[in-house]
Design a protein around this motif. Structure first.
Motif, PDB file in Angstrom:
ATOM      1  N   THR A  43       0.829  -1.213   0.000  1.00 31.26           N
ATOM      2  CA  THR A  43       0.000   0.000   0.000  1.00 31.26           C
ATOM      3  C   THR A  43       0.863   1.263   0.000  1.00 31.26           C
ATOM      4  O   THR A  43       0.336   2.370  -0.040  1.00 31.26           O
ATOM      5  N   GLY A  44       2.178   1.091   0.074  1.00 35.06           N
ATOM      6  CA  GLY A  44       3.097   2.236   0.070  1.00 35.06           C
ATOM      7  C   GLY A  44       3.506   2.606  -1.347  1.00 35.06           C
ATOM      8  O   GLY A  44       2.998   2.064  -2.346  1.00 35.06           O
ATOM      9  N   TYR A  45       4.451   3.494  -1.419  1.00 36.98           N
ATOM     10  CA  TYR A  45       4.870   4.070  -2.699  1.00 36.98           C
ATOM     11  C   TYR A  45       5.507   3.015  -3.611  1.00 36.98           C
ATOM     12  O   TYR A  45       5.025   2.736  -4.715  1.00 36.98           O
ATOM     13  N   LYS A  46       6.579   2.390  -3.125  1.00 37.04           N
ATOM     14  CA  LYS A  46       7.232   1.384  -3.962  1.00 37.04           C
ATOM     15  C   LYS A  46       6.367   0.138  -4.097  1.00 37.04           C
ATOM     16  O   LYS A  46       6.296  -0.478  -5.155  1.00 37.04           O
ATOM     17  N   ASP A  86      -0.860  -5.791  10.137  1.00 39.18           N
ATOM     18  CA  ASP A  86       0.338  -5.169  10.703  1.00 39.18           C
ATOM     19  C   ASP A  86       1.440  -6.229  10.785  1.00 39.18           C
ATOM     20  O   ASP A  86       1.165  -7.355  11.225  1.00 39.18           O
ATOM     21  N   VAL A  87       2.654  -5.869  10.373  1.00 38.13           N
ATOM     22  CA  VAL A  87       3.734  -6.859  10.475  1.00 38.13           C
ATOM     23  C   VAL A  87       4.111  -7.138  11.929  1.00 38.13           C
ATOM     24  O   VAL A  87       4.806  -8.100  12.215  1.00 38.13           O
ATOM     25  N   LEU A 140       8.935  -5.404   1.819  1.00 35.65           N
ATOM     26  CA  LEU A 140       9.140  -3.952   1.713  1.00 35.65           C
ATOM     27  C   LEU A 140       8.526  -3.183   2.878  1.00 35.65           C
ATOM     28  O   LEU A 140       8.841  -2.010   3.065  1.00 35.65           O
ATOM     29  N   TYR A 157      15.623   5.523  11.772  1.00 35.09           N
ATOM     30  CA  TYR A 157      15.295   4.813  10.513  1.00 35.09           C
ATOM     31  C   TYR A 157      16.496   4.000  10.052  1.00 35.09           C
ATOM     32  O   TYR A 157      16.396   2.794   9.815  1.00 35.09           O
ATOM     33  N   LYS A 162      17.036  -0.106   9.958  1.00 36.49           N
ATOM     34  CA  LYS A 162      17.298  -0.799   8.686  1.00 36.49           C
ATOM     35  C   LYS A 162      18.608  -1.588   8.773  1.00 36.49           C
ATOM     36  O   LYS A 162      18.730  -2.657   8.185  1.00 36.49           O
ATOM     37  N   VAL A 168      14.309   6.510  -4.582  1.00 35.13           N
ATOM     38  CA  VAL A 168      13.709   6.296  -5.896  1.00 35.13           C
ATOM     39  C   VAL A 168      12.804   7.467  -6.251  1.00 35.13           C
ATOM     40  O   VAL A 168      12.240   8.123  -5.378  1.00 35.13           O
TER      41      VAL A 168
HETATM   42  N1  LIG Z   1      11.232   5.437  -1.187  1.00 29.63           N
HETATM   43  C1  LIG Z   1      12.558   5.360  -1.263  1.00 29.63           C
HETATM   44  O1  LIG Z   1      13.203   6.209  -1.912  1.00 29.63           O
HETATM   45  C2  LIG Z   1      13.300   4.235  -0.578  1.00 29.63           C
HETATM   46  C3  LIG Z   1      14.701   4.190  -0.685  1.00 29.63           C
HETATM   47  C4  LIG Z   1      15.386   3.117  -0.102  1.00 29.63           C
HETATM   48  C5  LIG Z   1      14.693   2.134   0.554  1.00 29.63           C
HETATM   49  N2  LIG Z   1      13.334   2.210   0.686  1.00 29.63           N
HETATM   50  C6  LIG Z   1      12.647   1.121   1.383  1.00 29.63           C
HETATM   51  O2  LIG Z   1      11.655   0.595   0.517  1.00 29.63           O
HETATM   52  C7  LIG Z   1      10.530   0.138   1.265  1.00 29.63           C
HETATM   53  C8  LIG Z   1       9.275   0.813   0.771  1.00 29.63           C
HETATM   54  O3  LIG Z   1       9.438   2.223   0.895  1.00 29.63           O
HETATM   55  P1  LIG Z   1       8.305   3.233   0.447  1.00 29.63           P
HETATM   56  O4  LIG Z   1       8.976   4.452   0.010  1.00 29.63           O
HETATM   57  O5  LIG Z   1       7.365   2.552  -0.455  1.00 29.63           O
HETATM   58  O6  LIG Z   1       7.598   3.512   1.851  1.00 29.63           O
HETATM   59  P2  LIG Z   1       6.074   3.917   2.164  1.00 29.63           P
HETATM   60  O7  LIG Z   1       6.111   4.622   3.478  1.00 29.63           O
HETATM   61  O8  LIG Z   1       5.464   4.594   1.007  1.00 29.63           O
HETATM   62  O9  LIG Z   1       5.358   2.506   2.341  1.00 29.63           O
HETATM   63  C9  LIG Z   1       5.604   1.685   3.451  1.00 29.63           C
HETATM   64  C10 LIG Z   1       4.745   0.448   3.377  1.00 29.63           C
HETATM   65  O10 LIG Z   1       5.014  -0.313   4.571  1.00 29.63           O
HETATM   66  C11 LIG Z   1       3.783  -0.567   5.234  1.00 29.63           C
HETATM   67  N3  LIG Z   1       3.985  -0.595   6.688  1.00 29.63           N
HETATM   68  C12 LIG Z   1       4.587   0.322   7.473  1.00 29.63           C
HETATM   69  N4  LIG Z   1       4.518  -0.067   8.764  1.00 29.63           N
HETATM   70  C13 LIG Z   1       3.864  -1.259   8.760  1.00 29.63           C
HETATM   71  C14 LIG Z   1       3.452  -2.144   9.763  1.00 29.63           C
HETATM   72  N5  LIG Z   1       3.725  -1.915  11.054  1.00 29.63           N
HETATM   73  N6  LIG Z   1       2.782  -3.262   9.391  1.00 29.63           N
HETATM   74  C15 LIG Z   1       2.480  -3.515   8.092  1.00 29.63           C
HETATM   75  N7  LIG Z   1       2.845  -2.708   7.098  1.00 29.63           N
HETATM   76  C16 LIG Z   1       3.516  -1.585   7.433  1.00 29.63           C
HETATM   77  C17 LIG Z   1       2.857   0.566   4.857  1.00 29.63           C
HETATM   78  O11 LIG Z   1       1.495   0.164   5.048  1.00 29.63           O
HETATM   79  C18 LIG Z   1       3.238   0.738   3.390  1.00 29.63           C
HETATM   80  O12 LIG Z   1       2.551  -0.237   2.615  1.00 29.63           O
HETATM   81  C19 LIG Z   1      10.850   0.434   2.721  1.00 29.63           C
HETATM   82  O13 LIG Z   1      11.373  -0.736   3.301  1.00 29.63           O
HETATM   83  C20 LIG Z   1      11.906   1.525   2.635  1.00 29.63           C
HETATM   84  O14 LIG Z   1      12.733   1.531   3.769  1.00 29.63           O
HETATM   85  C21 LIG Z   1      12.624   3.239   0.131  1.00 29.63           C
END
Ligand SMILES: NC(=O)c1ccc[n+]([C@@H]2O[C@H](COP(=O)([O-])OP(=O)(O)OC[C@H]3O[C@@H](n4cnc5c(N)ncnc54)[C@H](O)[C@@H]3O)[C@@H](O)[C@H]2O)c1
Length: 359
Positions: free
Chosen positions: A24-27, A70-71, A92, A162, A166, A198
């Protein structure tokens, strides 16, 4: 021309059972859409999509099997995985906004650290899983701020909540691999992907650069840049996710060879300062202006870059989109959205172009 890894990923994921967290997040929303386009049977697990997010806008729950959970809730995560019986797991889900983690470190550690323990514990209890790929970040490296590009063997040591959570995910993944997932009885491919920032369409998180530029244009105000001259390795969404897909595939096909840590970043072409991105946006939106300023709680690292030589040599993966093409796609996404094209169609269009799928 489609590169080899695109063709291989296209062929491999068709019909595969894949379990994705964080869809449901961005990536994750882009990844869910990609898996749907590639014909995988994806079961996805995350918190509810935020209102106005890309997943919500594209009605992602119609594209993949979406489980809201929730994870930190091991029983629910375990049950979802048991029901899905996946062959490949792509993790992710995380508290991924640096400043949010700084504000609420306990939630960040519970989600990122214990969430990863729960995920790997669920994998341990699910014999169908042949590979698991855990997404971390370039921020796991001990950042010396000297402009060097980090290689996978460099010391880890993310400092803020953060980055440190990680970093913990790296150690936890390695422990599960050595202790439970690669034993005389079982051989699961286990790897981590250390990705850069990204950029792609569909980002509506206001603290990130592109949404804040677009909001400033809409409001007729200059965008606030905290550190315009800090370099970042900017990477296209498509290339990062294609790297994740390659890792999930290769760790499945040859678990012993590919079970390690991989930098998934841009080539040197993608290492630019923040101002470069803003100036490129000015070419598309003449009314893009900026001022230096803006509040942020976390001390940000000056220079951060990934050396992706290992990935280029061993994954038959490479970033395919130039920085210019990446920004073109982003602008196209938001312009098409503003013109009224449904978000799902925009996402499908860009994914099909990338993988050369006939639409
Ligand atoms: N966006 C970037 O530029 C970037 C860069 C490097 C790494 N990352 C990593 O990529 C992954 C995705 O990043 P993003 O930008 O899509 O983040 P985001 O914040 O848009 O999405 C995070 C996702 O994790 C889920 N989530 C968060 N806490 C949770 C919980 N307690 N239980 C269940 N689900 C949970 C959210 O519901 C969502 O679907 C992450 O692990 C992030 O650390 C992102």
């Amino acid at each position: 021309m489609a590169k080899d890894c695109n063709l291989k990923n296209k062929a491999f994921y068709k019909g595969k059972r894949v379990f994705v967290t964080g869809h449901t997040g961005y990536k994750g929303a882009w990844l869910a859409a990609m898996l749907s386009e590639l014909g995988a049977q994806a079961t996805c697990y995350a918190l509810e999509a935020p209102a106005g997010s890309m997943f919500e806008k594209m009605h992602g729950e119609e594209m993949v099997h979406s489980v809201i959970g929730d994870v930190r809730d091991y029983d629910k995560l375990h049950a979802a995985m048991q029901e899905a019986q996946p062959e490949i797991v792509l993790h992710l889900a995380a508290q991924a906004i640096v400043n949010d983690c700084f504000q609420n470190p306990r939630y960040a550690y519970e989600s990122n650290v214990m969430g990863t323990v729960n995920l790997l514990e669920a994998v341990r209890a699910c014999p169908s899983v042949k590979s698991v790929m855990v997404v971390t970040t370039d921020k796991v490296y001990e950042n010396k701020g000297d402009g060097a590009l980090y290689v996978e063997t460099d010391p880890l040591g993310g400092v803020d909540p953060y980055s440190s959570s990680k970093t913990c995910m790296e150690y936890i993944t390695d422990t599960y691999k050595r202790s439970y997932l690669q034993t005389p009885e079982r051989m699961v491919g286990v790897c981590t992907a250390r990705a850069s920032n990204v950029l792609g369409g569909g980002d509506y998180v206001q603290s990130r650069l592109i949404p804040s530029i677009l909001r400033s244009i809409a409001e007729g105000k200059p965008v606030e840049l905290r550190h315009p001259h800090q370099t970042r390795p900017w990477q296209s969404m498509m290339d990062a996710l294609n790297g994740y897909l390659s890792l999930g595939r290769l760790a499945y096909e040859e678990p012993e060879k590919y079970s390690s840590q991989w930098n998934i970043g841009p080539t040197k072409d993608g290492i630019k300062d923040v101002l470069w991105v803003v100036e490129k946006m000015q070419a598309y939106y003449a009314d893009t202006h900026y001022v230096v300023g803006g509040a942020f709680d976390v001390k940000e690292s000056g220079t951060l870059g990934l050396d992706i030589t290992k990935s280029l040599q061993h994954l038959d993966w490479e970033p395919l989109l130039t920085c210019d093409k990446m920004l073109y796609n982003i602008v196209e996404y938001y312009k098409l959205e503003r013109s009224g094209m449904p978000v799902r169609e925009i996402v499908q269009k860009q994914i099909r172009e990338f993988f050369e799928i006939d639409g």
